[in-house]
Design an enzyme around this catalytic site. Structure first.
Site, PDB file in Angstrom:
ATOM      1  N   LYS A   1      -4.934 -22.228 -13.003  1.00 55.66           N
ATOM      2  CA  LYS A   1      -5.612 -23.217 -13.843  1.00 55.66           C
ATOM      3  C   LYS A   1      -4.609 -24.035 -14.648  1.00 55.66           C
ATOM      4  O   LYS A   1      -4.693 -25.271 -14.704  1.00 55.66           O
ATOM      5  CB  LYS A   1      -6.587 -22.511 -14.783  1.00 55.66           C
ATOM      6  CG  LYS A   1      -7.774 -21.856 -14.094  1.00 55.66           C
ATOM      7  CD  LYS A   1      -8.599 -21.059 -15.099  1.00 55.66           C
ATOM      8  CE  LYS A   1      -9.719 -20.300 -14.446  1.00 55.66           C
ATOM      9  NZ  LYS A   1     -10.505 -19.502 -15.425  1.00 55.66           N
TER      10      LYS A   1
ATOM     11  N   GLY B  54      -6.248 -19.841 -19.191  1.00 53.94           N
ATOM     12  CA  GLY B  54      -6.642 -18.452 -19.386  1.00 53.94           C
ATOM     13  C   GLY B  54      -7.761 -18.030 -18.457  1.00 53.94           C
ATOM     14  O   GLY B  54      -8.480 -18.857 -17.897  1.00 53.94           O
ATOM     15  N   ASP B  55      -7.895 -16.718 -18.308  1.00 54.79           N
ATOM     16  CA  ASP B  55      -8.989 -16.157 -17.526  1.00 54.79           C
ATOM     17  C   ASP B  55      -9.249 -14.736 -18.014  1.00 54.79           C
ATOM     18  O   ASP B  55      -8.305 -14.047 -18.437  1.00 54.79           O
ATOM     19  CB  ASP B  55      -8.664 -16.135 -16.024  1.00 54.79           C
ATOM     20  CG  ASP B  55      -9.886 -15.801 -15.186  1.00 54.79           C
ATOM     21  OD1 ASP B  55     -10.756 -16.673 -15.039  1.00 54.79           O
ATOM     22  OD2 ASP B  55      -9.976 -14.665 -14.684  1.00 54.79           O
ATOM     23  N   SER B  56     -10.516 -14.308 -17.969  1.00 55.98           N
ATOM     24  CA  SER B  56     -10.869 -12.990 -18.496  1.00 55.98           C
ATOM     25  C   SER B  56     -11.803 -12.244 -17.549  1.00 55.98           C
ATOM     26  O   SER B  56     -12.626 -12.857 -16.857  1.00 55.98           O
ATOM     27  CB  SER B  56     -11.559 -13.120 -19.861  1.00 55.98           C
ATOM     28  OG  SER B  56     -10.707 -13.711 -20.805  1.00 55.98           O
TER      29      SER B  56
ATOM     30  N   GLY C 228      -5.863 -13.025 -18.948  1.00 57.32           N
ATOM     31  CA  GLY C 228      -4.631 -13.624 -18.447  1.00 57.32           C
ATOM     32  C   GLY C 228      -4.300 -14.896 -19.208  1.00 57.32           C
ATOM     33  O   GLY C 228      -5.198 -15.657 -19.599  1.00 57.32           O
TER      34      GLY C 228
END
Length: 215
Positions: free
Chosen positions: A60, A82-84, A119
């Site tokens: 991303k 970010g990523d969760s 992340g």
């Protein structure tokens, strides 16, 4: 110092604003399912949750950084991606999307503890220089109250809040009272670890106060 958030997540935007940062926002053009499927097929294995969130966070941020550097060569600042994902007993729980899935999720989670994986990818963009990236994963454990009733679950699901968030819960809104304990950086559970972001920004040669908005 300009800040570009490679996300349209209201929670991530709110989190940065509360920390004194007023970012621009741009949605990344990333097919998350296709990215994960391609990497898992190439490597012949299922990615662990920390690998999963870091891969997507980096893709991303890279997508937005590349597009922004091309469209605005004078950009001087950072890009944050970010990523969760939420993990319970080894099972990765994403967004439930439907009331039925959210209800089942909450009945399974009450009285138990899971781990939120987040992340982070940060790019430093400067005119005339190659982009530089720093990345990391943060985790926080989340313990849910054991006495959450079916009626409370039904009422919470009816609000629609848990349908479109990782793990089917929030800590900073209506879901907060049903959470008894968080171990780790609490902001990780909201959407990004602010302490991790600060560390990554400093790795790229930027001091966190430089990101604060000035009136």
């Amino acid at each position: 110092m300009r800040v570009l958030l490679a996300s349209t997540s209201p929670a991530r935007l709110m989190l940065l604003r509360q920390a004194g940062v007023e970012p621009q926002t741009t949605a990344p053009d990333v097919d998350e399912e296709a990215v994960i499927a391609a990497v898992e097929s190439a490597e012949g294995r299922t990615l662990a949750p920390d690998e999963h969130v870091l891969l997507l966070a980096r893709r991303k941020a890279a997508d937005v950084a590349a597009r922004w550097a091309e469209d605005d060569p004078a950009f001087d600042g950072i890009v944050i991606g970010g990523d969760s994902m939420f993990e319970l007993d080894g099972e990765v729980l994403g967004k439930p999307y439907t009331p039925e899935a959210a209800t089942a999720r909450w009945r399974a989670m009450r009285g138990r503890t899971g781990v939120l994986h987040s992340g982070h990818s940060v790019y430093r963009l400067r005119p005339g220089a190659e982009p530089v990236e720093a990345h990391a994963v943060a985790q926080a454990s989340v313990s849910f109250a054991a006495d959450v009733t079916d009626a409370e679950i039904q009422a919470y699901v009816a609000t629609g809040e848990p349908l479109h968030v990782a793990g089917a819960f929030t800590i900073d809104s209506l879901g907060g009272p049903f959470i008894e304990r968080v171990e780790g950086d609490p902001s990780t559970v909201v959407g990004m670890s602010l302490s991790t972001l600060r560390r990554l920004v400093r790795e790229l040669g930027v001091e966190w106060p430089e990101l604060w908005s000035r009136s």
